[in-house]
Design a protein around this motif. Structure first.
Motif, mmCIF file in Angstrom:
data_model
loop_
_atom_site.group_PDB
_atom_site.id
_atom_site.type_symbol
_atom_site.label_atom_id
_atom_site.label_comp_id
_atom_site.label_asym_id
_atom_site.label_seq_id
_atom_site.Cartn_x
_atom_site.Cartn_y
_atom_site.Cartn_z
ATOM 1 N N VAL A 172 16.719 72.504 71.580
ATOM 2 C CA VAL A 172 16.871 73.227 72.833
ATOM 3 C C VAL A 172 15.863 72.764 73.875
ATOM 4 O O VAL A 172 15.976 73.118 75.033
ATOM 5 C CB VAL A 172 16.780 74.761 72.648
ATOM 6 N N PHE A 173 14.856 71.986 73.483
ATOM 7 C CA PHE A 173 13.850 71.481 74.397
ATOM 8 C C PHE A 173 14.060 69.989 74.640
ATOM 9 O O PHE A 173 14.561 69.276 73.789
ATOM 10 C CB PHE A 173 12.447 71.698 73.820
ATOM 11 N N THR A 174 13.655 69.540 75.812
ATOM 12 C CA THR A 174 13.742 68.125 76.155
ATOM 13 C C THR A 174 12.530 67.394 75.599
ATOM 14 O O THR A 174 11.392 67.814 75.816
ATOM 15 C CB THR A 174 13.789 67.943 77.681
ATOM 16 N N GLU A 175 12.783 66.326 74.885
ATOM 17 C CA GLU A 175 11.675 65.529 74.353
ATOM 18 C C GLU A 175 10.930 64.877 75.508
ATOM 19 O O GLU A 175 11.548 64.286 76.400
ATOM 20 C CB GLU A 175 12.214 64.451 73.407
ATOM 21 N N PRO A 176 9.589 64.971 75.526
ATOM 22 C CA PRO A 176 8.827 64.331 76.596
ATOM 23 C C PRO A 176 8.918 62.814 76.504
ATOM 24 O O PRO A 176 9.247 62.257 75.454
ATOM 25 C CB PRO A 176 7.390 64.803 76.359
ATOM 26 N N ALA A 177 8.625 62.177 77.625
ATOM 27 C CA ALA A 177 8.623 60.714 77.653
ATOM 28 C C ALA A 177 7.684 60.178 76.585
ATOM 29 O O ALA A 177 6.648 60.772 76.290
ATOM 30 C CB ALA A 177 8.184 60.223 79.024
ATOM 31 N N ARG A 178 8.066 59.071 76.002
ATOM 32 C CA ARG A 178 7.235 58.465 74.952
ATOM 33 C C ARG A 178 6.240 57.489 75.578
ATOM 34 O O ARG A 178 6.628 56.498 76.174
ATOM 35 C CB ARG A 178 8.117 57.728 73.946
ATOM 36 N N PRO A 179 4.934 57.766 75.412
ATOM 37 C CA PRO A 179 3.941 56.853 75.975
ATOM 38 C C PRO A 179 3.983 55.500 75.260
ATOM 39 O O PRO A 179 4.375 55.412 74.096
ATOM 40 C CB PRO A 179 2.609 57.566 75.734
ATOM 41 N N GLU A 180 3.572 54.488 75.960
ATOM 42 C CA GLU A 180 3.585 53.136 75.400
ATOM 43 C C GLU A 180 2.725 53.030 74.143
ATOM 44 O O GLU A 180 3.043 52.295 73.226
ATOM 45 C CB GLU A 180 3.084 52.140 76.448
ATOM 46 N N ALA A 181 1.647 53.792 74.075
ATOM 47 C CA ALA A 181 0.722 53.723 72.946
ATOM 48 C C ALA A 181 1.134 54.643 71.791
ATOM 49 O O ALA A 181 0.367 54.808 70.847
ATOM 50 C CB ALA A 181 -0.682 54.081 73.420
ATOM 51 N N LEU A 182 2.341 55.224 71.836
ATOM 52 C CA LEU A 182 2.775 56.165 70.807
ATOM 53 C C LEU A 182 2.932 55.464 69.456
ATOM 54 O O LEU A 182 3.601 54.452 69.340
ATOM 55 C CB LEU A 182 4.110 56.799 71.218
ATOM 56 N N GLN A 183 2.301 56.039 68.441
ATOM 57 C CA GLN A 183 2.411 55.528 67.075
ATOM 58 C C GLN A 183 3.292 56.430 66.226
ATOM 59 O O GLN A 183 4.087 55.958 65.428
ATOM 60 C CB GLN A 183 1.021 55.424 66.430
ATOM 61 N N LEU A 184 3.135 57.763 66.379
ATOM 62 C CA LEU A 184 3.899 58.752 65.624
ATOM 63 C C LEU A 184 4.166 59.961 66.516
ATOM 64 O O LEU A 184 3.382 60.250 67.421
ATOM 65 C CB LEU A 184 3.101 59.254 64.411
ATOM 66 N N ARG A 185 5.252 60.689 66.210
ATOM 67 C CA ARG A 185 5.532 61.946 66.908
ATOM 68 C C ARG A 185 6.026 62.953 65.886
ATOM 69 O O ARG A 185 6.913 62.666 65.093
ATOM 70 C CB ARG A 185 6.572 61.730 68.004
ATOM 71 N N PHE A 186 5.431 64.153 65.914
ATOM 72 C CA PHE A 186 5.823 65.245 65.025
ATOM 73 C C PHE A 186 6.393 66.379 65.862
ATOM 74 O O PHE A 186 5.933 66.620 66.977
ATOM 75 C CB PHE A 186 4.617 65.778 64.247
ATOM 76 N N VAL A 187 7.371 67.104 65.336
ATOM 77 C CA VAL A 187 7.917 68.297 65.978
ATOM 78 C C VAL A 187 7.166 69.500 65.434
ATOM 79 O O VAL A 187 7.002 69.638 64.220
ATOM 80 C CB VAL A 187 9.426 68.445 65.698
ATOM 81 N N THR A 188 6.708 70.379 66.326
ATOM 82 C CA THR A 188 5.966 71.559 65.895
ATOM 83 C C THR A 188 6.917 72.682 65.499
ATOM 84 O O THR A 188 8.110 72.644 65.814
ATOM 85 C CB THR A 188 5.035 72.086 67.005
ATOM 86 N N VAL A 189 6.375 73.693 64.860
ATOM 87 C CA VAL A 189 7.145 74.876 64.475
ATOM 88 C C VAL A 189 7.729 75.548 65.719
ATOM 89 O O VAL A 189 8.836 76.069 65.690
ATOM 90 C CB VAL A 189 6.252 75.870 63.692
ATOM 91 N N GLY A 190 7.005 75.513 66.823
ATOM 92 C CA GLY A 190 7.460 76.131 68.070
ATOM 93 C C GLY A 190 8.438 75.289 68.859
ATOM 94 O O GLY A 190 8.932 75.716 69.894
ATOM 95 N N GLY A 191 8.718 74.079 68.397
ATOM 96 C CA GLY A 191 9.684 73.222 69.073
ATOM 97 C C GLY A 191 9.077 72.230 70.045
ATOM 98 O O GLY A 191 9.792 71.551 70.777
ATOM 99 N N SER A 192 7.765 72.141 70.068
ATOM 100 C CA SER A 192 7.096 71.181 70.924
ATOM 101 C C SER A 192 6.846 69.897 70.129
ATOM 102 O O SER A 192 7.430 69.712 69.062
ATOM 103 C CB SER A 192 5.783 71.777 71.440
ATOM 104 N N TYR A 193 5.968 69.054 70.620
ATOM 105 C CA TYR A 193 5.710 67.770 69.969
ATOM 106 C C TYR A 193 4.228 67.487 69.895
ATOM 107 O O TYR A 193 3.469 67.862 70.783
ATOM 108 C CB TYR A 193 6.399 66.630 70.740
ATOM 109 N N VAL A 194 3.824 66.798 68.832
ATOM 110 C CA VAL A 194 2.464 66.300 68.674
ATOM 111 C C VAL A 194 2.560 64.780 68.623
ATOM 112 O O VAL A 194 3.251 64.223 67.771
ATOM 113 C CB VAL A 194 1.795 66.835 67.383
ATOM 114 N N ASP A 195 1.903 64.121 69.573
ATOM 115 C CA ASP A 195 1.905 62.661 69.641
ATOM 116 C C ASP A 195 0.631 62.096 69.048
ATOM 117 O O ASP A 195 -0.463 62.615 69.300
ATOM 118 C CB ASP A 195 1.991 62.184 71.095
ATOM 119 N N VAL A 196 0.761 61.027 68.290
ATOM 120 C CA VAL A 196 -0.377 60.245 67.817
ATOM 121 C C VAL A 196 -0.333 58.938 68.598
ATOM 122 O O VAL A 196 0.657 58.207 68.542
ATOM 123 C CB VAL A 196 -0.302 59.976 66.298
#
Length: 80
Positions: free
Chosen positions: A7-31
């Motif tokens: 239901v949420f829009t995935e944020p733009a992926r930064p060039e330096a992105l290595q990993l992305r996790f989805v949180t319990v609340g539906g947000s994202y954690v970027d490494v």
């Protein structure tokens, strides 16, 4: 109860992105890092805006579990 991340829009992926996790609340954690073998990985949560505290000391094998743990606990929803 888990929030459906579709239901949420995935944020733009930064060039330096290595990993992305989805949180319990539906947000994202970027490494992110300057490179896969770098020792300067950091995680940042798009929901609660928390971030790793010592990115200059975190290698990917270490930061991965910290980012995933945060994603498994964070219930903040994305506001944008």
């Amino acid at each position: 109860m888990r929030t459906d991340p579709s239901v949420f829009t995935e944020p733009a992926r930064p060039e330096a992105l290595q990993l992305r996790f989805v949180t319990v609340g539906g947000s994202y954690v970027d490494v992110t890092s300057p490179g896969h073998d770098s020792g300067k990985h950091r995680w940042t949560c798009h929901g609660c805006k928390d971030t790793s505290h010592f990115p200059e000391q975190d290698y990917l094998h270490s930061i991965r579990s910290k980012a995933n743990e945060h994603a498994g606990l964070c219930r903040a929803i994305p506001l944008t």
